[in-house]
Motif scaffolding. Structure first.
Motif, PDB file in Angstrom:
ATOM      1  N   GLU A   1       7.162  -7.187  -0.132  1.00 57.82           N
ATOM      2  CA  GLU A   1       7.755  -8.226  -0.961  1.00 57.82           C
ATOM      3  C   GLU A   1       6.665  -8.945  -1.751  1.00 57.82           C
ATOM      4  OE1 GLU A   1       9.576 -11.366   1.270  1.00 57.82           O
ATOM      5  OE2 GLU A   1       8.017 -11.381   2.786  1.00 57.82           O
ATOM      6  N   PRO A   2       7.001  -9.465  -2.940  1.00 55.58           N
ATOM      7  CA  PRO A   2       5.982 -10.046  -3.818  1.00 55.58           C
ATOM      8  C   PRO A   2       5.229 -11.204  -3.172  1.00 55.58           C
ATOM      9  CG  PRO A   2       8.043  -9.715  -4.981  1.00 55.58           C
ATOM     10  CD  PRO A   2       8.331  -9.457  -3.536  1.00 55.58           C
ATOM     11  N   GLY A   3       3.978 -11.335  -3.564  1.00 50.24           N
ATOM     12  CA  GLY A   3       3.117 -12.412  -3.083  1.00 50.24           C
ATOM     13  C   GLY A   3       1.885 -12.489  -3.959  1.00 50.24           C
ATOM     14  N   ASP A   4       0.920 -13.294  -3.532  1.00 48.78           N
ATOM     15  CA  ASP A   4      -0.290 -13.454  -4.342  1.00 48.78           C
ATOM     16  C   ASP A   4      -1.461 -12.645  -3.807  1.00 48.78           C
ATOM     17  OD1 ASP A   4      -0.894 -14.868  -2.081  1.00 48.78           O
ATOM     18  OD2 ASP A   4      -1.540 -16.689  -3.124  1.00 48.78           O
TER      19      ASP A   4
ATOM     20  N   ALA B   1      -2.342  -1.586  -3.281  1.00 47.51           N
ATOM     21  CA  ALA B   1      -2.663  -2.251  -4.549  1.00 47.51           C
ATOM     22  C   ALA B   1      -1.367  -2.764  -5.154  1.00 47.51           C
ATOM     23  CB  ALA B   1      -3.354  -1.296  -5.525  1.00 47.51           C
ATOM     24  N   PHE B   2      -1.518  -3.636  -6.127  1.00 44.69           N
ATOM     25  CA  PHE B   2      -0.375  -4.063  -6.930  1.00 44.69           C
ATOM     26  C   PHE B   2      -0.178  -3.051  -8.043  1.00 44.69           C
ATOM     27  CE2 PHE B   2       1.883  -6.452 -10.194  1.00 44.69           C
ATOM     28  CZ  PHE B   2       2.883  -7.050  -9.428  1.00 44.69           C
TER      29      PHE B   2
ATOM     30  N   SER C   1       4.225  -4.427  -5.287  1.00 46.49           N
ATOM     31  CA  SER C   1       3.086  -4.403  -4.372  1.00 46.49           C
ATOM     32  C   SER C   1       3.281  -3.241  -3.402  1.00 46.49           C
ATOM     33  CB  SER C   1       2.988  -5.727  -3.605  1.00 46.49           C
ATOM     34  OG  SER C   1       1.812  -5.762  -2.818  1.00 46.49           O
ATOM     35  N   LEU C   2       2.321  -2.319  -3.365  1.00 40.01           N
ATOM     36  CA  LEU C   2       2.496  -1.032  -2.706  1.00 40.01           C
ATOM     37  C   LEU C   2       1.397  -0.768  -1.686  1.00 40.01           C
ATOM     38  CD1 LEU C   2       3.225   0.869  -6.027  1.00 40.01           C
ATOM     39  CD2 LEU C   2       4.941   0.197  -4.325  1.00 40.01           C
TER      40      LEU C   2
ATOM     41  N   LYS D   1       7.683  -8.898   4.315  1.00 39.55           N
ATOM     42  CA  LYS D   1       8.631  -7.820   4.520  1.00 39.55           C
ATOM     43  C   LYS D   1       8.194  -6.575   3.755  1.00 39.55           C
ATOM     44  CE  LYS D   1      12.572 -10.927   5.195  1.00 39.55           C
ATOM     45  NZ  LYS D   1      13.894 -11.359   4.643  1.00 39.55           N
ATOM     46  N   ALA D   2       8.395  -5.428   4.374  1.00 37.07           N
ATOM     47  CA  ALA D   2       8.020  -4.153   3.768  1.00 37.07           C
ATOM     48  C   ALA D   2       9.143  -3.143   3.967  1.00 37.07           C
ATOM     49  CB  ALA D   2       6.728  -3.628   4.372  1.00 37.07           C
TER      50      ALA D   2
END
Length: 808
Positions: free
Chosen positions: A729-732, A755-756, A763-764, A790-791
């Motif tokens: 899940e997206p983040g910084d 990496a993003f 984000s992977l 979360k992934a």
């Protein structure tokens, strides 16, 4: 002294005795350790004996953790005094980024099993009531570490090895080494010659001399390190609880209790010193138990800062000063594994924290020597990660830098200056003038990102001020065309009438059956573990062009040349320094290159996964239609001397097509979007093609190749772990590798890289997880900098899963 042995280990310090112990434990009891003086007499005996759990490198953390579990039991196992002090340790954070780093270390601890609790200054003072925490933001409290008596621990390992049947001979210097055509080694000593199957260089401070006896060299510098022991501390006399080991960036020091005294070890942040400089850093053969005059002027400011931290020591005298040699390597990791270019010659040296690392180094190297594989990833420890450029001035500068940064966090993205420019291409200055910021890979300078406005990267664990710059490089490659100097590839030519059969028997994949065909192939051990990965182009029946990653140059060269020994009609040549590489990739790459060559670049004449020897801009080169970013494009492999000419021609032709320079930051983002796995991260000596989900590169119809039967056996039994591709899940911040993967609250795996994906906005990452959690759609979580994210396991690449782009 015996005249034959299976293994001869040269050096009786912590590293040599630990290896002897674990070889015997693995069944190699016919092993002989030879020491020129007494056991421990090099750098082991004077060590401070620290055994920290605190370390963020996943594989080095396993090494340290093993020692911290063995040492408390070693006395009962062997009957030899060890003096394990399980007092724990506290590392101070004085900057916010260090606190973030603590979360990463704590996460590694959850995977491996050591406890790391992040505590506030009040809790620090509760544990150590004598310490001043001014300026301290937090502490990383590792309860399972401590310290040992180095000589006692070393002798305990020696006794344990003897008890299992191994032999130790002291007072016997090795004079020379010679290898027979059979591969066996003659070890010439003061007491006679020993014939053995394998030799191990565990000579510590003397490791370079021993290496040179065998006709090779290694990157080690003997740094001078000082610690002090104070007079008795009155506050310790009536206290049963032992003060933990404190590790503190403010004085760049460790300090702890030593019996009822204090012990202070200093790592100078400037003007660090080497030992034996009058001999170029080489110790005399008779320098056993040697100490040096302490550089008091150098260390005084650091000691003063320790006294600020521990005011109860301020008025005490100094009862003992120890200033001795510690071997350092360019990256601070030990050298564990085969010597480049030699058969049956191994290294077990270069550990700057040798007491802590000794047992684990011995255990995992013994596995490799006995079984052909280790259960941990050895890529970052293999001596062959450094090439011929490294021994000497390069390593000296790097070792000083490493020593002076012992307690300085190396932030992601931070480029340290020592020994830069060891290997550069003719494009280095051109690209730097274009804003190129370079990073280092096996000594090579290669573009990392390009600054459009003179900005400098603000390194850290989270998205930073170059995030959007890299995103634009990715967009340029996906939407237009990009160019990258990737000359750091390792490059080999395998030629001769036996070349095809040779590679087919060595690699898991079948070689291309048509001239110009390109295949991705893997080298496997006899156990089916992945030893390396190469892209192999069949130029014609007797010529093959083999490409590997920069860090695998010496390792893969050894795989190829050792396998070719005794095979008539096969020649293996390393041409890495002779050939430069430009990657030209993106939907407009064909348009750019068409105007520079008379060769048709259309699909019918030059399909995907094809290589041709052509001319581009009047330069003869090898054009390979393949790349690591998943786009239409070519790798152009030309004479290194013509690389700049080729670049300028390509750049001029690309000016009307929106061409942009890009770097390896963008490459990592783009390859993650394509779900391309990487050697040394997803593909390592720990796992097989089955676990890596790479059986599509396994030629089932070939009857004979190394590792075939073992791989099929793993497949038949079923693998306990699987490599998965997932989205977070997206983040910084993003996955980098070494983070724990959870199902609910239970660790079920570890990330390997990530990496993003700038083009897809996702984000992977890759991870190895228990097989029951490997199905697409599985819901997991990953701990990133202390937060659970979360992934979701993915079934296909998030960009162009059908490979329409590279086939375009």
């Amino acid at each position: 002294m015996q005249s034959q042995a299976r293994v001869v280990i040269i050096g009786g310090g912590m590293m040599g005795t630990a290896l002897l112990y674990h070889l015997a434990e693995e069944g190699f009891t016919d092993s002989l350790l030879i020491e020129k003086g007494d056991l421990t007499s090099g750098s082991t005996w004077h060590a401070a004996g620290q055994c920290p759990s605190f370390i963020a490198d996943y594989n080095m953390a396993k090494i340290h953790d093993y020692g911290n579990r063995l040492y408390p039991r070693l006395e009962s196992i062997t009957g030899q005094y060890v003096s394990w002090h399980g007092c724990g340790g506290i590392r101070f954070a004085t900057k916010p980024a260090e606190v973030e780093w603590f979360h990463r270390v704590a996460a590694v601890g959850k995977l491996i099993g050591f406890q790391c609790e992040i505590i506030d200054p009040a809790k620090i003072r509760q544990i150590n009531p004598f310490v001043n925490t001014d300026g301290v933001l937090a502490g990383a409290w590792t309860t399972g570490d401590g310290h040992v008596d180095p000589a006692g621990c070393c002798n305990a390992l020696a006794r344990g090895a003897r008890n299992m049947g191994a032999t130790i001979v002291t007072g016997n210097r090795v004079l020379d080494l010679a290898q027979r055509p059979s591969g066996e080694w003659e070890v010439v000593t003061e007491q006679g010659t020993v014939l053995c199957e394998m030799v191990v260089n565990a000579a510590g401070c003397y490791a370079r001399q021993i290496s040179q006896m065998a006709g090779t060299d290694i990157p080690i510098t003997n740094m001078m390190h000082t610690y002090l022991v104070t007079d008795t501390v009155p506050e310790f006399l009536s206290r049963d609880e032992e003060m933990p080991v404190m590790r503190d960036p403010y004085p760049s020091a460790y300090y702890r209790q030593e019996q009822k005294s204090g012990l202070i070890g200093i790592y100078e942040t400037a003007n660090s010193l080497e030992c034996w400089t009058h001999r170029g850093g080489w110790p005399e053969w008779d320098s056993e138990n040697e100490l040096f005059d302490a550089p008091f002027d150098n260390i005084a400011p650091y000691v003063e800062r320790v006294m600020e931290r521990m005011p109860i020591w301020r008025e005490l005298g100094i009862k003992r000063v120890v200033c001795g040699a510690i071997p350092h390597t360019p990256d601070s990791n030990p050298l564990l594994g085969p010597a480049a270019g030699l058969r049956n010659f191994w290294h077990c040296n270069g550990a700057s924290i040798g007491i802590a690392a000794g047992a684990g180094c011995g255990k995992y190297l013994a596995q490799w020597m006995v079984h052909g594989d280790s259960e941990i990833n050895m890529a970052g420890l293999d001596p062959r990660r450094f090439g011929d450029y490294a021994p000497g001035p390069y390593t000296k500068a790097k070792s000083h830098e490493d020593y002076e940064h012992m307690y300085a966090l190396h932030l992601p993205g931070e480029e340290r200056p020592a020994s830069r420019g060891a290997r550069v291409t003719p494009l280095f200055e051109t690209l730097r003038n274009a804003g190129g910021v370079h990073t280092e890979a096996n000594g090579w300078e290669r573009p990392k990102w390009f600054s459009p406005d003179g900005r400098e990267e603000e390194p850290g664990f989270r998205h930073n001020n170059v995030f959007e710059v890299v995103a634009e490089e990715c967009r340029a490659v996906r939407e237009r065309v990009g160019v990258l100097d990737l000359s750091s590839f390792a490059k080999f030519e395998v030629t001769g009438p036996g070349a095809l059969d040779f590679l087919d028997r060595l690699c898991a994949n079948r070689m291309a059956r048509r001239d110009g065909g390109i295949v991705l192939a893997h080298y496997l051990s006899a156990n089916g573990r992945i030893q390396g990965e190469s892209t192999i182009t069949r130029l014609d029946d007797e010529r093959f062009y083999v490409l590997s990653g920069a860090g695998a140059e010496d390792r893969d060269f050894d795989i190829l040349r050792h396998a070719a020994v005794g095979r008539d009609g096969v020649s293996v040549v390393n041409v890495t320094d002779d050939i430069g590489v430009l990657v030209v990739a993106g939907p407009r790459s064909r348009d750019v290159l068409t105007g520079l060559t008379d060769t048709s670049l259309h699909n019918d004449a030059f399909p995907w996964l094809t290589g041709r020897e052509i001319e581009v801009a009047g330069i003869g080169l090898r054009a390979l239609r393949v790349n690591y970013v998943g786009e239409l494009g070519w790798e152009l492999h030309c004479p290194m001397a013509r690389l700049a000419d080729l670049y300028h021609a390509v750049w001029d032709a690309g000016s009307g097509h929106g061409m942009a320079n890009f770097g390896v930051y963008a490459v990592n983002s783009l390859r993650m979007e394509k779900a391309y796995k990487g050697w040394g991260a997803e593909l390592t000596n720990e796992i097989t093609l089955v676990e890596a989900d790479m059986m599509r590169f396994f030629a089932r119809d070939k009857e004979t190749f190394t590792g075939r039967d073992a791989t099929l056996s793993v497949e038949a039994k079923g693998a306990a772990t699987r490599c998965v591709y997932f989205e977070v899940e997206p983040g910084d911040c993003d996955v980098v590798g070494g983070e724990p993967v959870f199902s609910d609250a239970r660790p079920v795996g570890v990330t390997t890289s990530g990496a993003f994906g700038h083009y897809t906005g996702r984000s992977l990452g890759f991870a190895y997880v228990e097989s029951e959690y490997a199905a697409p759609g599985a819901k997991l979580s990953v701990e990133l900098l202390g937060a659970l994210r979360k992934a979701t396991v993915l079934g296909d690449a998030v960009f162009d899963p059908g490979n329409a782009r590279p086939r375009a």
